[in-house]
Motif scaffolding. Structure first.
Motif: not given
Length: 332
Positions: A212-220
């Motif tokens: 979903t192209g959210q590697s900068d916005a969502v962090k595990l």
């Protein structure tokens, strides 16, 4: 008062049921009650100084060997109160009711089930939320919310590149927690989403974040022991669970003064304003609209919920209410 806590969870980890039993036991001992615990060996390790009885909880609740083992503990202990924690322990105590007529029998139900023990087998049946009590749907069920012990901490250091507003979700990475739904919804939100926890869904969630192209916005973040510090550092807490018997995350957030947005699960749906609850089955865009609110306004609107949490969601409140139940039952 001499009390036996019976908790027959065979989980390897510590969830809400195990945490509740441990904290209630310690709090009652601090008030000079004599409390002993029968549970699986892995759940007795943190109860130093407490008399305990290891039980093979892998056995079925209908196992004659399990029933006999519990009955022997009861007969040897000369208890005033038998308190079953969780549905399995409650069913066992229900089966043993004809042999325990001298003791007060109490059971606390912690999660939604397709079938519940009979309330009339106990002097008191307790649910950990009103929604759960409604689902049990038997006369005389009372609600005692789980108590939460949480101490404010200095804000944790957040990952580099974190953008405001910052939302925190906490829980085991399992399907029931709805983190996939949350990640999909966050595509329509500004800021950063941090998810603290580990579990079997980690790889799938990482793939979803990337797709979903959210590697900068969502962090595990993985498993964290500093959740209060994380809560201190973020702007709001979000709960995306499909079901909960009692949300410890909601309780902790309210006690630490953080605004909460949640799906329609207890205890969020019993404490928060209705417009801060995401309707069941809502699409990701609707979920996102709940996160795109003015956080200052949300904080102000939840003032009553925070005040109520201070009186109903503490370990002190849980312990004193439970002891009062014991006393009332013993006087009947």
């Amino acid at each position: 008062m001499k009390i036996l806590m019976l908790m027959l969870s065979d989980n390897l980890g510590v969830g809400g049921l195990e945490k509740h039993t441990r904290e209630l036991t310690k709090a009652m001992i601090a008030l000079d009650h004599q409390v002993e615990v029968a549970a699986a060996p892995q759940h007795l390790e943190d109860l130093k100084g407490v008399t305990f009885y290891p039980v093979n909880t892998r056995r079925s609740r209908n196992s004659p060997a399990l029933l006999l083992a519990i009955l022997r503990i009861i007969r040897a202990g000369n208890y005033d109160v038998l308190h079953a924690q969780g549905t399995k322990a409650a069913f066992v105590l229900q089966r043993l009711a004809p042999f325990t007529k001298r003791q007060v029998r109490v059971a606390t139900i912690h999660g939604f089930k397709s079938r519940y023990p009979k309330a009339d087998a106990f002097h008191q049946l307790i649910a950990v939320s009103q929604a759960l009590a409604n689902d049990i749907a038997q006369p005389g069920v009372t609600v005692i919310y789980n108590g939460v012990s949480v101490t404010p901490q200095a804000p944790a250091r957040l990952p580099a590149g974190t953008r405001r507003p910052v939302w925190l979700a906490v829980g085991r990475l399992a399907p029931v927690k709805g983190f996939d739904f949350l990640i999909n919804a966050f595509q329509y939100c500004p800021g950063t989403l941090l998810i603290a926890g580990d579990g079997p869904e980690q790889q799938r969630l990482e793939e979803l974040i990337n797709s979903t192209g959210q590697s900068d916005a969502v962090k595990l973040l993985g498993f964290r022991t500093d959740v209060p510090a994380l809560m201190a550092a973020v702007d709001g807490v979000v709960i995306s669970s499909e079901r909960e018997g009692f949300s410890y995350v909601c309780a902790e957030a309210l006690l630490l003064g953080k605004p909460v947005i949640s799906t329609d699960v207890p205890i969020a749906n019993e404490f928060l304003p209705e417009n801060h609850i995401i309707p069941a089955g809502a699409p990701p865009e609707v979920f996102a609209r709940h996160l795109n609110i003015n956080l200052e306004n949300a904080f102000a609107a939840q003032a009553t919920a925070r005040k109520r949490a201070q009186t109903e969601l503490t370990i002190d409140a849980m312990t004193k209410t439970t002891i009062q139940i014991y006393r009332e039952c013993s006087e009947r």
